[in-house]
Design a protein around this motif. Sequence first.
Motif, PDB file in Angstrom:
ATOM      1  N   LEU A 129       4.386  50.026 -35.559  1.00  0.00           N
ATOM      2  CA  LEU A 129       4.312  48.704 -34.920  1.00  0.00           C
ATOM      3  C   LEU A 129       4.421  47.591 -35.957  1.00  0.00           C
ATOM      4  CD1 LEU A 129       1.503  48.957 -32.207  1.00  0.00           C
ATOM      5  CD2 LEU A 129       3.942  48.572 -31.836  1.00  0.00           C
ATOM      6  N   ARG A 130       3.707  47.747 -37.058  1.00  0.00           N
ATOM      7  CA  ARG A 130       3.736  46.724 -38.097  1.00  0.00           C
ATOM      8  C   ARG A 130       5.126  46.573 -38.693  1.00  0.00           C
ATOM      9  NH1 ARG A 130      -1.982  48.527 -40.933  1.00  0.00           N
ATOM     10  NH2 ARG A 130      -3.361  47.270 -39.586  1.00  0.00           N
ATOM     11  N   GLN A 131       5.802  47.699 -38.918  1.00  0.00           N
ATOM     12  CA  GLN A 131       7.128  47.632 -39.511  1.00  0.00           C
ATOM     13  C   GLN A 131       8.135  47.007 -38.545  1.00  0.00           C
ATOM     14  OE1 GLN A 131       7.823  48.461 -42.716  1.00  0.00           O
ATOM     15  NE2 GLN A 131       9.825  47.530 -42.296  1.00  0.00           N
ATOM     16  N   GLN A 132       8.068  47.403 -37.256  1.00  0.00           N
ATOM     17  CA  GLN A 132       8.962  46.817 -36.266  1.00  0.00           C
ATOM     18  C   GLN A 132       8.717  45.320 -36.118  1.00  0.00           C
ATOM     19  OE1 GLN A 132       8.039  49.329 -32.872  1.00  0.00           O
ATOM     20  NE2 GLN A 132       9.927  50.498 -33.139  1.00  0.00           N
ATOM     21  N   THR A 133       7.427  44.944 -36.095  1.00  0.00           N
ATOM     22  CA  THR A 133       7.094  43.519 -35.979  1.00  0.00           C
ATOM     23  C   THR A 133       7.551  42.749 -37.206  1.00  0.00           C
ATOM     24  OG1 THR A 133       5.146  44.120 -34.660  1.00  0.00           O
ATOM     25  CG2 THR A 133       5.216  41.910 -35.581  1.00  0.00           C
ATOM     26  N   LYS A 134       7.339  43.322 -38.380  1.00  0.00           N
ATOM     27  CA  LYS A 134       7.737  42.660 -39.622  1.00  0.00           C
ATOM     28  C   LYS A 134       9.251  42.445 -39.662  1.00  0.00           C
ATOM     29  CE  LYS A 134       7.678  43.262 -44.651  1.00  0.00           C
ATOM     30  NZ  LYS A 134       9.139  43.121 -44.762  1.00  0.00           N
ATOM     31  N   ASP A 135      10.007  43.503 -39.308  1.00  0.00           N
ATOM     32  CA  ASP A 135      11.463  43.374 -39.322  1.00  0.00           C
ATOM     33  C   ASP A 135      11.930  42.292 -38.353  1.00  0.00           C
ATOM     34  OD1 ASP A 135      11.521  45.391 -41.163  1.00  0.00           O
ATOM     35  OD2 ASP A 135      11.986  46.975 -39.699  1.00  0.00           O
ATOM     36  N   GLN A 251      15.234  30.469 -26.740  1.00  0.00           N
ATOM     37  CA  GLN A 251      15.543  29.099 -26.329  1.00  0.00           C
ATOM     38  C   GLN A 251      16.063  28.277 -27.508  1.00  0.00           C
ATOM     39  OE1 GLN A 251      11.851  27.754 -24.643  1.00  0.00           O
ATOM     40  NE2 GLN A 251      12.268  28.649 -22.622  1.00  0.00           N
ATOM     41  N   LEU A 252      15.426  28.424 -28.662  1.00  0.00           N
ATOM     42  CA  LEU A 252      15.842  27.660 -29.835  1.00  0.00           C
ATOM     43  C   LEU A 252      17.223  28.088 -30.324  1.00  0.00           C
ATOM     44  CD1 LEU A 252      12.462  27.566 -31.795  1.00  0.00           C
ATOM     45  CD2 LEU A 252      13.588  25.637 -30.670  1.00  0.00           C
ATOM     46  N   ALA A 253      17.448  29.390 -30.364  1.00  0.00           N
ATOM     47  CA  ALA A 253      18.719  29.878 -30.880  1.00  0.00           C
ATOM     48  C   ALA A 253      19.870  29.547 -29.932  1.00  0.00           C
ATOM     49  CB  ALA A 253      18.636  31.385 -31.109  1.00  0.00           C
ATOM     50  N   SER A 254      19.616  29.644 -28.619  1.00  0.00           N
ATOM     51  CA  SER A 254      20.685  29.340 -27.654  1.00  0.00           C
ATOM     52  C   SER A 254      21.067  27.877 -27.698  1.00  0.00           C
ATOM     53  CB  SER A 254      20.232  29.731 -26.246  1.00  0.00           C
ATOM     54  OG  SER A 254      19.063  29.000 -25.872  1.00  0.00           O
ATOM     55  N   SER A 255      20.107  26.975 -27.954  1.00  0.00           N
ATOM     56  CA  SER A 255      20.415  25.548 -28.044  1.00  0.00           C
ATOM     57  C   SER A 255      21.278  25.230 -29.257  1.00  0.00           C
ATOM     58  CB  SER A 255      19.120  24.740 -28.096  1.00  0.00           C
ATOM     59  OG  SER A 255      18.388  25.034 -29.280  1.00  0.00           O
ATOM     60  N   MET A 256      21.166  26.066 -30.286  1.00  0.00           N
ATOM     61  CA  MET A 256      21.953  25.853 -31.498  1.00  0.00           C
ATOM     62  C   MET A 256      23.210  26.711 -31.537  1.00  0.00           C
ATOM     63  SD  MET A 256      20.424  23.580 -33.458  1.00  0.00           S
ATOM     64  CE  MET A 256      21.129  23.957 -35.045  1.00  0.00           C
ATOM     65  N   GLY A 257      23.330  27.630 -30.550  1.00  0.00           N
ATOM     66  CA  GLY A 257      24.497  28.509 -30.519  1.00  0.00           C
ATOM     67  C   GLY A 257      24.483  29.560 -31.613  1.00  0.00           C
ATOM     68  N   MET A 258      23.292  29.983 -32.028  1.00  0.00           N
ATOM     69  CA  MET A 258      23.175  30.986 -33.089  1.00  0.00           C
ATOM     70  C   MET A 258      22.891  32.361 -32.493  1.00  0.00           C
ATOM     71  SD  MET A 258      21.112  29.148 -36.198  1.00  0.00           S
ATOM     72  CE  MET A 258      21.842  27.803 -37.124  1.00  0.00           C
ATOM     73  N   SER A 259      23.240  33.392 -33.228  1.00  0.00           N
ATOM     74  CA  SER A 259      22.984  34.767 -32.787  1.00  0.00           C
ATOM     75  C   SER A 259      21.513  35.098 -32.953  1.00  0.00           C
ATOM     76  CB  SER A 259      23.835  35.747 -33.580  1.00  0.00           C
ATOM     77  OG  SER A 259      23.546  35.654 -34.960  1.00  0.00           O
ATOM     78  N   LEU A 260      21.010  35.901 -32.040  1.00  0.00           N
ATOM     79  CA  LEU A 260      19.599  36.267 -32.043  1.00  0.00           C
ATOM     80  C   LEU A 260      19.370  37.558 -32.818  1.00  0.00           C
ATOM     81  CD1 LEU A 260      18.780  35.585 -28.288  1.00  0.00           C
ATOM     82  CD2 LEU A 260      18.130  34.171 -30.237  1.00  0.00           C
ATOM     83  N   PRO A 261      18.205  37.682 -33.461  1.00  0.00           N
ATOM     84  CA  PRO A 261      17.871  38.980 -34.082  1.00  0.00           C
ATOM     85  C   PRO A 261      17.542  40.015 -33.009  1.00  0.00           C
ATOM     86  CG  PRO A 261      16.004  37.479 -34.256  1.00  0.00           C
ATOM     87  CD  PRO A 261      17.145  36.684 -33.680  1.00  0.00           C
ATOM     88  N   ASP A 262      17.843  41.277 -33.318  1.00  0.00           N
ATOM     89  CA  ASP A 262      17.561  42.351 -32.362  1.00  0.00           C
ATOM     90  C   ASP A 262      16.056  42.534 -32.221  1.00  0.00           C
ATOM     91  OD1 ASP A 262      20.245  42.802 -31.961  1.00  0.00           O
ATOM     92  OD2 ASP A 262      20.385  44.278 -33.587  1.00  0.00           O
ATOM     93  N   ALA A 263      15.571  42.454 -30.989  1.00  0.00           N
ATOM     94  CA  ALA A 263      14.135  42.631 -30.728  1.00  0.00           C
ATOM     95  C   ALA A 263      13.853  44.105 -30.470  1.00  0.00           C
ATOM     96  CB  ALA A 263      13.704  41.789 -29.525  1.00  0.00           C
ATOM     97  N   PRO A 264      13.025  44.755 -31.280  1.00  0.00           N
ATOM     98  CA  PRO A 264      12.734  46.178 -31.056  1.00  0.00           C
ATOM     99  C   PRO A 264      11.926  46.382 -29.781  1.00  0.00           C
ATOM    100  CG  PRO A 264      11.317  45.298 -32.774  1.00  0.00           C
ATOM    101  CD  PRO A 264      12.299  44.213 -32.435  1.00  0.00           C
TER     102      PRO A 264
END
Length: 418
Positions: A129-135, A251-264
């Motif tokens: 859990l800690r590693q997934q959250t950290k990444d 919400q923040l990333a979509s307003s800027m048109g940036m790609s999102l990090p993969d959520a585990p």
Amino acid sequence: MNNPSIKIRSTGLGYFINRIQTLFVSMLRIWTIPIVLMLSLSSGFTTYYGLSHFITPWIALVITVAIQSIIVICSLEMAGIHWKANRMRYFTVVASLSVAIAASVTFSYFKFYEISEQETLHINRLNQLRQQTKDYLDGILQVKSRMLHQQKLDLEKASLDASQAYFGTHNQIAPGYKNQVGEGPFWRHYNQIYQEKKQVLQQQEQAFQALDNNIRLLQTNLNQLDVTNDPEATYSQFLKNYQDIQLDINQLASSMGMSLPDAPLLMTYKQFIEEVKPSFAMWRGFSWFAFACAAMVDFFTVLLSYRLEFTAPGPLTIQEEELVFECLRQFTEFRINENDELEMVIEKSELEKARRYSDWSRMFVVGLLLSRGFLRKVDDRTVEFAPNLYPLIAEKMSDKIAALKQKAVTATGVVSHE
């Protein structure tokens, strides 16, 4: 007429110590029986536990009883046979014992693995859990950094445009209006853009503050998972903060048109606290400690069963004892073998063969003692005494010696009287 020396020997300190030692050894031999049974039950429980996860419980119980019975029976049988006497029988017993021990250790391993590795598995899940959250948080921080950097660049550009428009040096100003300093309509246009960019940056910084607060709460819940008294509530709050972070960054990333990090995909609370389920996948994460514990129980069961030398189904009757003593006296070749046991040759001597001596009675006694466990076959022509035969022979020899002494004393009394 009583012999005083015999009385002294029977009441002296050495005799008393010998009796105590004999009683102690006998108690140890008797105590070995319940120990073997308890070890067999312990090994049977762990074997049944592992086996019941793969087959129907009642079938697992039957197989477990068979496995433990084979271990004890084969260990006892090995103590009474020599590989030279009957190689096929010996290797059959060894093979049966090896298969039974392998099955017992294999399925017992699952129980000991669960006990010994339960804390380790919990720590591994927490570390996962800690590693997934950290990444995931590292990815969020990178997106956040890029967004702030982009906003600051846009704000600097808007500030530069407003400044150039004020001093009349902007490249979009018509040549006739160049170098005219003042707050004209051209400047007001770019100043409005600058103020909008500045307001967007402030709003974004406030949104990032809320995001940072959720991240801080998420890390706090994660750290409390191992120390809280209510782990389920803490884990639920942890998942809620995790989902809030996902919503904010989306919400923040979509307003800027940036790609999102993969959520585990994090494990549920049920998966987080799930107990170990025995499977052969445990062998991939092999635990020497669990294996040693599983093997140790069966090792002691085999060792004590092997050393348990009460292999006779029942004691000899008085008539059988007399027959055994008289017939064993007819053998002539005796020696102490490498096992420190009295060994005798059961074949006819050359002289007996020449005289065509019939040894049916003494061979019958040999067969009787072998079947009762009082003798053990070494090879085709020799047998050795089992430990439980020595007291019987010693008692008979003592009776014979006492009878001879009494006869001698009686004869001496008669001669002196005459």
